[in-house]
Write a protein that holds these residues in place. Structure first.
Motif, PDB file in Angstrom:
ATOM      1  N   HIS A  46       0.828  -1.197   0.000  1.00 54.25           N
ATOM      2  CA  HIS A  46       0.000   0.000   0.000  1.00 54.25           C
ATOM      3  C   HIS A  46       0.873   1.263   0.000  1.00 54.25           C
ATOM      4  N   VAL A  47       1.932   1.240   0.810  1.00 51.93           N
ATOM      5  CA  VAL A  47       2.844   2.390   0.865  1.00 51.93           C
ATOM      6  C   VAL A  47       3.555   2.578  -0.477  1.00 51.93           C
ATOM      7  N   LEU A  48       3.968   1.475  -1.091  1.00 52.82           N
ATOM      8  CA  LEU A  48       4.645   1.574  -2.388  1.00 52.82           C
ATOM      9  C   LEU A  48       3.735   2.212  -3.426  1.00 52.82           C
ATOM     10  N   ARG A  49       2.489   1.768  -3.480  1.00 53.68           N
ATOM     11  CA  ARG A  49       1.550   2.339  -4.457  1.00 53.68           C
ATOM     12  C   ARG A  49       1.294   3.818  -4.173  1.00 53.68           C
ATOM     13  N   GLY A  50       1.162   4.140  -2.908  1.00 52.75           N
ATOM     14  CA  GLY A  50       0.849   5.516  -2.551  1.00 52.75           C
ATOM     15  C   GLY A  50       1.979   6.488  -2.819  1.00 52.75           C
ATOM     16  N   HIS A  51       3.202   5.967  -2.995  1.00 56.22           N
ATOM     17  CA  HIS A  51       4.342   6.857  -3.209  1.00 56.22           C
ATOM     18  C   HIS A  51       4.554   7.200  -4.676  1.00 56.22           C
ATOM     19  N   MET A  52       3.822   6.560  -5.567  1.00 58.75           N
ATOM     20  CA  MET A  52       3.933   6.910  -6.992  1.00 58.75           C
ATOM     21  C   MET A  52       3.616   8.397  -7.179  1.00 58.75           C
ATOM     22  N   PRO A  53       4.310   9.108  -8.096  1.00 59.54           N
ATOM     23  CA  PRO A  53       5.185   8.607  -9.154  1.00 59.54           C
ATOM     24  C   PRO A  53       6.663   8.528  -8.765  1.00 59.54           C
ATOM     25  N   TYR A  54       6.944   8.550  -7.482  1.00 58.14           N
ATOM     26  CA  TYR A  54       8.332   8.518  -7.041  1.00 58.14           C
ATOM     27  C   TYR A  54       8.736   7.098  -6.641  1.00 58.14           C
ATOM     28  N   PRO A  55      10.016   6.762  -6.782  1.00 59.39           N
ATOM     29  CA  PRO A  55      10.456   5.392  -6.496  1.00 59.39           C
ATOM     30  C   PRO A  55      10.365   5.058  -5.009  1.00 59.39           C
ATOM     31  N   ALA A  56      10.047   3.802  -4.737  1.00 59.42           N
ATOM     32  CA  ALA A  56      10.059   3.283  -3.371  1.00 59.42           C
ATOM     33  C   ALA A  56      10.360   1.796  -3.440  1.00 59.42           C
ATOM     34  N   VAL A  57      11.080   1.311  -2.447  1.00 56.82           N
ATOM     35  CA  VAL A  57      11.509  -0.083  -2.443  1.00 56.82           C
ATOM     36  C   VAL A  57      11.466  -0.623  -1.019  1.00 56.82           C
ATOM     37  N   VAL A  58      11.077  -1.885  -0.883  1.00 57.46           N
ATOM     38  CA  VAL A  58      11.077  -2.564   0.413  1.00 57.46           C
ATOM     39  C   VAL A  58      12.353  -3.392   0.510  1.00 57.46           C
TER      40      VAL A  58
END
Length: 270
Positions: A97-109
């Motif tokens: 959920h956090v990854l999707r919400g951070h679009m359009p910027y990159p995020a990685v677990v």
């Protein structure tokens, strides 16, 4: 001294790293100072209860506590679950959920050693700016699991475009060094990275053992074509320290460091 059991060597090293006397640790772990002395000299072997109390008294992170118990000949104290285990399904869902919400910027677990567990599409797009992603991962990792720190610092990775390489390398290596107390995997990663010709071992632990604290924000500045684009990461930790994996899971959310980078990222998303 040679010939000591691994547990004895580790016990003494951990006690000294924490600047505890034998008496201090013995009191905290509810054992006699003489027994602790015998454990460090290899003259005695610990029972499981004693080893567990020592791990608690030394305030060991889960992964290191498990390694400590293994050296003593016992089963782990903490469950080493994988991110895709059913028990961690709510955590995995929250991370997605956090990854999707951070679009359009990159995020990685990533986990505690920087291995990549998941990423959003913007991260994949950002990697493609440095060439064919498959080739990039092969050059920097071979058959190893994908690792964020290795990708950033490897001479065949994104480091070739990193304008402020030394600044970023120092910050990354000192972060891993601080977390090396969490377990042997972190130290193994440091040893591997330091073996590269582009890395100065002093960036990890400068002479004298002291280095100024890193700046609050260390932006990574990359030369892409004719442009210099900058990003910085904000770390969010997930899960409880009771779990050897969940306690080490974190999300690295990247933000543009300037207006130009923001426009490029938003254009790439479109």
């Amino acid at each position: 001294m040679t010939g000591l059991p691994p547990f004895s060597i580790q016990l003494k090293a951990l006690r000294q790293e924490r600047r505890l006397s034998q008496l201090d640790l013995a009191i905290a772990a509810e054992v006699s100072q003489r027994h602790l002395s015998f454990l460090e000299s290899g003259r005695s072997k610990p029972g499981r209860g004693v080893a567990a109390r020592l791990a608690t008294a030394l305030d060991l992170a889960p992964e290191l506590a498990n390694a400590f118990m293994a050296d003593a000949g016992f089963a782990p104290l903490f469950p080493a679950l994988r991110i895709d285990d059913p028990e961690l399904a709510p955590l995995k869902s929250a991370a997605a959920h956090v990854l999707r919400g951070h679009m359009p910027y990159p995020a990685v677990v990533i986990d505690s050693v920087g291995d990549i567990l998941d990423a959003n599409p913007a991260f994949e797009v950002a990697i493609a700016l440095f060439g064919d992603p498959s080739s990039l991962w092969t050059r920097t990792h071979g058959g190893r699991p994908k690792n964020l720190y290795r990708l950033t610092l490897h001479p065949a990775g994104t480091a070739g475009a990193l304008v402020n390489f030394e600044e970023v390398a120092r910050a990354v290596l000192q972060r891993i060094a601080r977390e090396a107390q969490a377990g042997p995997r972190q130290q193994a990663l440091i040893d591997d990275i330091v073996s590269w010709k582009t890395i100065d071992p002093a960036w990890v632990r400068p002479a004298g053992g002291w280095s100024p604290p890193p700046r609050p924000i260390v932006a990574e500045r990359y030369k892409i074509g004719r442009e210099i684009l900058g990003v910085f990461a904000v770390t969010t930790r997930l899960g409880a320290a009771m779990n050897a994996v969940a306690g080490g899971i974190r999300i690295e959310s990247y933000f543009p460091a300037d207006d130009k980078t923001q426009r490029v990222m938003e254009r790439l998303d479109r």
